[in-house]
Design an enzyme around this catalytic site. Structure first.
Site, PDB file in Angstrom:
ATOM      1  N   GLU A 339      -0.193  12.428  -7.668  1.00  0.00           N
ATOM      2  CA  GLU A 339      -0.845  12.465  -6.785  1.00  0.00           C
ATOM      3  C   GLU A 339       0.313  13.108  -5.844  1.00  0.00           C
ATOM      4  O   GLU A 339       0.675  13.937  -5.390  1.00  0.00           O
ATOM      5  CB  GLU A 339      -1.814  11.823  -5.987  1.00  0.00           C
ATOM      6  N   GLU A 617      -3.475  -0.644  -4.230  1.00  0.00           N
ATOM      7  CA  GLU A 617      -4.634   0.455  -4.170  1.00  0.00           C
ATOM      8  C   GLU A 617      -5.924   0.250  -4.560  1.00  0.00           C
ATOM      9  O   GLU A 617      -7.332   0.137  -3.886  1.00  0.00           O
ATOM     10  CB  GLU A 617      -4.357   1.571  -5.440  1.00  0.00           C
TER      11      GLU A 617
HETATM   12  C1  BGC Z   1      -6.362   8.786  -4.576  1.00  0.00           C
HETATM   13  C2  BGC Z   1      -7.284   7.965  -2.785  1.00  0.00           C
HETATM   14  C3  BGC Z   1      -8.507   9.010  -2.642  1.00  0.00           C
HETATM   15  C4  BGC Z   1      -9.025   9.115  -3.196  1.00  0.00           C
HETATM   16  C5  BGC Z   1     -10.080   9.941  -2.619  1.00  0.00           C
HETATM   17  C6  BGC Z   1      -7.265   8.663  -5.164  1.00  0.00           C
HETATM   18  O1  BGC Z   1      -7.104   9.688  -6.075  1.00  0.00           O
HETATM   19  O2  BGC Z   1      -5.275   8.010  -4.434  1.00  0.00           O
HETATM   20  O3  BGC Z   1      -6.450   7.269  -1.946  1.00  0.00           O
HETATM   21  O4  BGC Z   1      -8.561   8.524  -1.444  1.00  0.00           O
HETATM   22  O5  BGC Z   1      -8.984   9.983  -4.453  1.00  0.00           O
HETATM   23  O6  BGC Z   1     -11.562   8.876  -2.610  1.00  0.00           O
END
Ligand code: BGC
Length: 734
Positions: A339, A617
């Site tokens: 990402e 996270e």
């Molecule tokens: C990200 C998050 C992001 C989310 C959306 C994830 O895959 O890493 O931090 O805000 O998707 O809800």
């Protein structure tokens, strides 16, 4: 006009998809007084003049909304010139090539690296010569045989580059070129390996002792051509073996083929998020054979925090490193898996503490320009920015970054320009929500209230990663998404009103709108006894922090009950940043401290008991039973929950602004002391100088030291008593 606009975009006439390219040109130079190089790439580049690096920054030109905005850099290269010269621009694929790219685009076709550059020589007599990229430049593949931001690099020192062929000029837009706006991306701290580990599976692992974003450097061994591979990763599993599943499809692999000579290896077209590496194909006897280099935007540190509890100091350290690891040209969610995007919600959640920790004004101004550039015609904001495609998702608390971030920048730095630049984006977003709220056109089976001020007709992420659903892996939290959306609709409207007023605009229409949203919110979500229909911590926190309820007492009691019943926080991305603020505001400072100090899962300190050096996270990223949360989404360097840091500055240390102040011009020192701490000390370098607060226990009393910068008015509130402070150091013992 800058000379780069007279140059041509050039690429290789034929391109073998994965290699990095070297574009080059030879030229003589005599009596040159000044030489300035402007350059950028479709991809990422570094640049050399006579073999010496021109760029002290890396991963140039950074990441912007490439459809409309591509930064070029300007370098003074006078000192590198000789009588006969060779300029080389090496380019890899960079962010242009990431896999979420919108292949339908007619504007950007980033199928291969291309560069554009102009070197302006100014001679002693004042005349000028411009050496610009065109078909007379040569191009060849170089020893970087593979490069990909997510997967890594393959460097083959045995590869003999072919003779350069003539570059091909391409018709690629130049009106997208803009001078560098953001901070430069630099190599920062270096961490030599601290521990050499042979895992139970026999893997050779090096621990750098700190999770960083960047890459490694090491010397290849002499007299061998054996291939070396280096896998980057964040966590060892419970058996002590390498764990890479949470990188998803990102290979994060560095492959090196030595040629028998010693080379200092350092990748240039990729980066990784890692604390450990696993090395194959090379004898490692000393962990310090490898050094991790942290790479991030060059922001000045402005915030300091220290206290008598080492665990909380580590938390602050992790917040700082969460920011360092994710402020690489754009605010990314995470630096390791496939990402590494500028997720808008994450930035929204973290921007306040980010602006206390580091000088983020320039960094965020650049990203705000990309937000503006990517706002859709209807006014919605994509979930991540930049994105090589158009997605106007508009989730509550994600898209609201477009009101919250400019307002926070104004509060922290006090410059009206940020409001001027972003006011129309803010307004377009509020208008967009208003249209969505009014347009209840989802068919006959639409069961929800048709109140035109309830934002209950759109999709949202919800209270992302909250812990109040029975399934801990479930992401969207127990708080009703429409509740959150309407709360943020009100909040964004209130910020738009404040911004408009600061700019001297008549905001009557939006004040009325705000009043109507709050009315609708109360009608729909507040029960007769004043409690909220949504019995979640996040629901209470939003109602209190956004000031949406009349009967604050009822919401406050509900929040306290929920925290006590659960025995811990349950909030996700939406509620967490405001949770401790809400508790402090209702006089429950002790409960706020309880949550901060809790060490068991779920809590801020639980990851620290597991050795974390950055923010995780998920609360449950690595569980007490030694298993990991789903590898589908489990980063160990995600700054969002580090938002608690602003409570540490503002409430623990007590450095705040008076209501209505911006740029820390009117300070309010109001520390909340707690008997589990002997002392707390923090400072923020504001635009006018350093504001600092310290409290420490001394003989049954507390000594407070407040430092007031120049051009600032300041007041302290200690044990309910007000003190007027003067510039410089003020001491109060009470
Ligand atoms: C990200 C998050 C992001 C989310 C959306 C994830 O895959 O890493 O931090 O805000 O998707 O809800």
């Amino acid at each position: 006009m800058d000379t780069i606009f007279n140059a041509k975009w050039i690429k290789a006439p034929r391109y073998r998809h994965d290699a990095a390219l070297t574009f080059s040109k030879r030229f003589p130079a005599k009596d040159v007084k000044k030489a300035t190089l402007q350059v950028t790439a479709r991809g990422v580049y570094n640049c050399f003049l006579n073999g010496k690096s021109v760029t002290d920054s890396v991963l140039n030109p950074g990441w912007t909304d490439y459809y409309k905005r591509l930064q070029y850099q300007t370098w003074d290269v006078t000192g590198l010139l000789k009588a006969s010269n060779k300029i080389e621009i090496r380019a890899g694929k960079g962010w242009f090539f990431h896999n979420w790219y919108d292949t339908d685009s007619k504007i950007v076709k980033p199928d291969e690296p291309a560069v554009i550059a102009a070197l302006t020589l100014t001679f002693a007599d004042g005349s000028q010569q411009v050496i610009a990229t065109d078909e007379s430049w040569g191009v060849t593949e170089n020893e970087v045989r593979y490069n990909n931001i997510y997967n890594g690099e393959t460097i083959d020192y045995t590869y003999a580059p072919k003779r350069p062929v003539k570059a091909a000029a391409i018709d690629y837009p130049k009106d997208i070129l803009i001078p560098q706006e953001g901070e430069m991306i630099l190599e920062q701290e270096r961490f030599p390996g601290v521990k050499l580990i042979v895992t139970p599976k026999g893997e050779t692992v090096i621990d750098f002792g700190q999770e960083v974003t960047g890459y490694i450097t090491f010397d290849t061994p002499a007299n061998t051509k054996r291939k070396i591979t280096v896998t980057h990763f964040e966590m060892l599993d419970k058996n002590g073996n390498v764990y890479t599943k949470n990188y998803r499809s990102a290979k994060a692999l560095l492959t090196v083929v030595p040629d028998g000579k010693v080379h200092t290896v350092k990748p240039a077209y990729t980066f990784f998020g890692f604390r450990y590496i696993a090395v194959k194909g090379m004898k490692v006897t000393d962990p310090a054979q490898f050094t991790a280099i942290a790479v991030y935007s060059d922001m000045k540190v402005t915030g300091h925090f220290e206290c008598s509890d080492p665990m909380i100091n580590q938390l602050f350290h992790n917040i700082m490193w969460g920011q360092r690891g994710n402020f690489l040209d754009i605010p990314t969610d995470c630096p390791q898996r496939d990402e590494r995007f500028g997720w808008t919600g994450d930035a929204q959640v973290f921007c306040k503490v980010a602006s206390y920790n580091f000088d983020t004004e320039k960094f965020f101004n650049k990203w705000l320009a990309d937000l503006r550039s990517m706002q859709t015609a209807e006014g919605s904001i994509p979930s991540f920015v930049p994105v090589n495609g158009k997605y106007g998702d508009g989730s509550a608390a994600w898209a609201d970054v477009c009101t919250i971030l400019p307002w926070q920048m104004y509060l922290t730095y006090g410059h009206k320009q940020v409001l001027k630049d972003n006011f129309s984006m803010m307004k377009k977003w509020v208008d967009c929500m208003r249209r969505w709220a009014e347009k209840k056109d989802v068919g006959d089976d639409f069961q929800k209230s048709r109140d035109p001020f309830l934002h209950n007709n759109h999709w949202h992420f919800g209270d992302w990663l909250a812990q109040d659903l029975p399934d801990q892996e479930e992401c969207s939290g127990a708080t009703d998404h429409d509740y959150i959306a309407t709360a943020f609709f009100a909040y964004s409207t209130s910020l738009l009103v404040k911004a408009g007023k600061a700019l001297g605009k008549d905001m009557t229409k939006y004040e009325e709108l705000y009043g109507n949203i709050v009315k609708a919110f109360r009608k729909e979500y507040v029960k007769e006894d004043g409690t909220l229909t949504n019995d979640t911590q996040t629901a209470c926190v939003l109602a209190l922090h956004f000031d949406l309820v009349e009967n604050r007492d009822a919401a406050a009691k509900q929040l306290v009950r929920l925290v006590k019943e659960w025995g811990h926080l349950t909030t996700g991305f939406v509620g967490t940043p405001y949770l401790l603020h809400a508790l402090s505001d209702i006089g429950e400072s002790r409960l706020a401290y309880d949550l901060l100090l809790r060490k068991e899962f779920p809590s801020w300190c639980y990851p620290i008991t597991q050795g974390a050096t950055t923010m995780w996270e998920r609360w449950n990223g690595y569980k007490p039973d030694g298993t990991f949360a789903t590898p589908g989404m489990n980063s160990f360097n995600h700054y969002a929950y580090g938002a608690v840091g602003d409570w540490m500055y503002e409430n623990m240390a007590g450095i705040r602004q008076q209501e209505g102040s911006c740029g820390f011009r009117e300070l309010l020192f109001a520390p909340e002391t707690d008997d589990r701490f002997d002392w707390v000390s923090a400072s923020i370098d504001t635009v006018n100088g350093t504001a600092a607060a310290k409290w420490e226990r001394t003989g049954g009393k507390i000594r407070y030291t407040f430092t007031v910068p120049p051009k600032t008015t300041a007041q302290a509130v200690v044990n309910g008593k007000k003190y007027a402070l003067c510039e410089g150091i003020n001491e109060i013992t009470a």
